[in-house]
Design an enzyme around this catalytic site. Sequence first.
Site, PDB file in Angstrom:
ATOM      1  N   TYR A  57      -0.101  10.228  11.616  1.00 61.44           N
ATOM      2  CA  TYR A  57       0.710  11.242  12.292  1.00 61.44           C
ATOM      3  C   TYR A  57       1.939  11.535  11.436  1.00 61.44           C
ATOM      4  O   TYR A  57       2.790  10.661  11.231  1.00 61.44           O
ATOM      5  CB  TYR A  57       1.179  10.759  13.656  1.00 61.44           C
ATOM      6  CG  TYR A  57       0.092  10.595  14.701  1.00 61.44           C
ATOM      7  CD1 TYR A  57      -1.196  11.067  14.508  1.00 61.44           C
ATOM      8  CD2 TYR A  57       0.375   9.955  15.906  1.00 61.44           C
ATOM      9  CE1 TYR A  57      -2.166  10.912  15.478  1.00 61.44           C
ATOM     10  CE2 TYR A  57      -0.596   9.793  16.885  1.00 61.44           C
ATOM     11  CZ  TYR A  57      -1.867  10.271  16.662  1.00 61.44           C
ATOM     12  OH  TYR A  57      -2.828  10.113  17.627  1.00 61.44           O
ATOM     13  N   LEU A 207      -3.030  16.554  29.740  1.00 60.05           N
ATOM     14  CA  LEU A 207      -2.510  17.897  30.025  1.00 60.05           C
ATOM     15  C   LEU A 207      -3.187  18.942  29.148  1.00 60.05           C
ATOM     16  O   LEU A 207      -2.748  20.091  29.090  1.00 60.05           O
ATOM     17  CB  LEU A 207      -0.994  17.943  29.815  1.00 60.05           C
ATOM     18  CG  LEU A 207      -0.163  17.008  30.697  1.00 60.05           C
ATOM     19  CD1 LEU A 207       1.323  17.179  30.405  1.00 60.05           C
ATOM     20  CD2 LEU A 207      -0.458  17.259  32.167  1.00 60.05           C
ATOM     21  N   ARG A 209      -3.179  19.374  26.017  1.00 65.55           N
ATOM     22  CA  ARG A 209      -2.233  19.875  25.011  1.00 65.55           C
ATOM     23  C   ARG A 209      -1.331  20.979  25.561  1.00 65.55           C
ATOM     24  O   ARG A 209      -1.045  21.968  24.896  1.00 65.55           O
ATOM     25  CB  ARG A 209      -2.991  20.346  23.767  1.00 65.55           C
ATOM     26  CG  ARG A 209      -3.775  19.195  23.133  1.00 65.55           C
ATOM     27  CD  ARG A 209      -4.799  19.659  22.120  1.00 65.55           C
ATOM     28  NE  ARG A 209      -5.520  18.493  21.618  1.00 65.55           N
ATOM     29  CZ  ARG A 209      -6.560  17.927  22.228  1.00 65.55           C
ATOM     30  NH1 ARG A 209      -6.993  18.430  23.368  1.00 65.55           N
ATOM     31  NH2 ARG A 209      -7.153  16.869  21.725  1.00 65.55           N
ATOM     32  N   GLY A 210      -0.916  20.763  26.805  1.00 68.61           N
ATOM     33  CA  GLY A 210       0.018  21.695  27.433  1.00 68.61           C
ATOM     34  C   GLY A 210      -0.644  22.802  28.223  1.00 68.61           C
ATOM     35  O   GLY A 210       0.046  23.553  28.918  1.00 68.61           O
ATOM     36  N   SER A 213      -0.216  22.847  32.377  1.00 74.33           N
ATOM     37  CA  SER A 213       1.219  22.786  32.668  1.00 74.33           C
ATOM     38  C   SER A 213       1.690  24.217  32.899  1.00 74.33           C
ATOM     39  O   SER A 213       0.890  25.158  32.879  1.00 74.33           O
ATOM     40  CB  SER A 213       1.989  22.149  31.500  1.00 74.33           C
ATOM     41  OG  SER A 213       2.040  23.028  30.394  1.00 74.33           O
TER      42      SER A 213
END
Length: 337
Positions: A57, A207, A209-210, A213
């Site tokens: 990462y 989620l 990746r958003g 939401s």
Amino acid sequence: MISTTALGTTGPTVSRLGLGAMGMSGMYGRTDDVESVATIHAALDAGIDLVDTGDFYGSGHNESLIGKALAGRRREDVTLSVKFGGLRGPGGTWAGVDTRPESIRNFLAYSLQRLGVDYIDVYRPARLDPAVPIEDTVGTIGELVEAGYVRHIGLSEVGPETLRRAAAVHPIVDLQIEYSLISRGIETEILPLCRELGIGVTAYGVLSRGLLSDSLRTDQTLAADDFRAHSPRFQGENLRQNLTLVDSLAAVAAQHGVSVAQLAIAWVLAQGDDIVPVVGARTVARLAETLGALDVHLGAGDLAAIAAAVPDTAVAGERYAPAQMAQLDSERAGVGS
């Protein structure tokens, strides 16, 4: 404080929510190291003790960031979960996975240095290396367990056959794999097998990746360096279709007086104590929203309403681009998207 659960039958006791740190190293656009460290501190102070990272990462940036955040903290208060083996080139290009025994030892040495610790709690290959038998990979990590550099072995995105073969070599404490309202493929075969073998699940992407939401319902512009800009579920008609599902979920969330994200996390929590959602909060404010999911208690009627609002068969697009999907042992096993 946050309740706890065991990772499988042989793993450590961890908080019911984990903190995924990947997004703090640029996968979803620009980040702020100061805010990231503050978020890690806030998570630890709230009782989240499972912190997940990968040595690739940000090409090591993420581990160095976590090491900075953990400086001065008691080592035994944090469970560090580290993925290894992902190969990166300049500019963040992806070059596959390397889990040869000599490479594993090399990766681990660098992780220990960057994190500023003398052992890793859960060490796992990021993906199955098609060139290395899983028995060799797990056997090598097992030697590192015996040497005290690793406490437990985990896996990531592997299918049933690989899971069985790995567990025959050494106890596996958890399988890290995507699991959410709109990525439910593990329910058919992988999750039942994990429960049969006593292996916990650390669920990432809860989620999506958003997507699950409120963030994309009002702002659908993604930066070029945002991973989602190249993800099928966030493209054109796929995104429009998926946002209609989010709108339906938002109506259910409103009935509970919670956000879409909180309801999505609560849904995963409700699927079993052996499943630990790993949520990628990047700011203190987003972390606070995440923690609110722990106060959402869903009964059978609530779960039925959520399933009706977001049928997994209505999801448009795969969870990764084709080249990445081809590298997933879990998908080659035919467990769905």
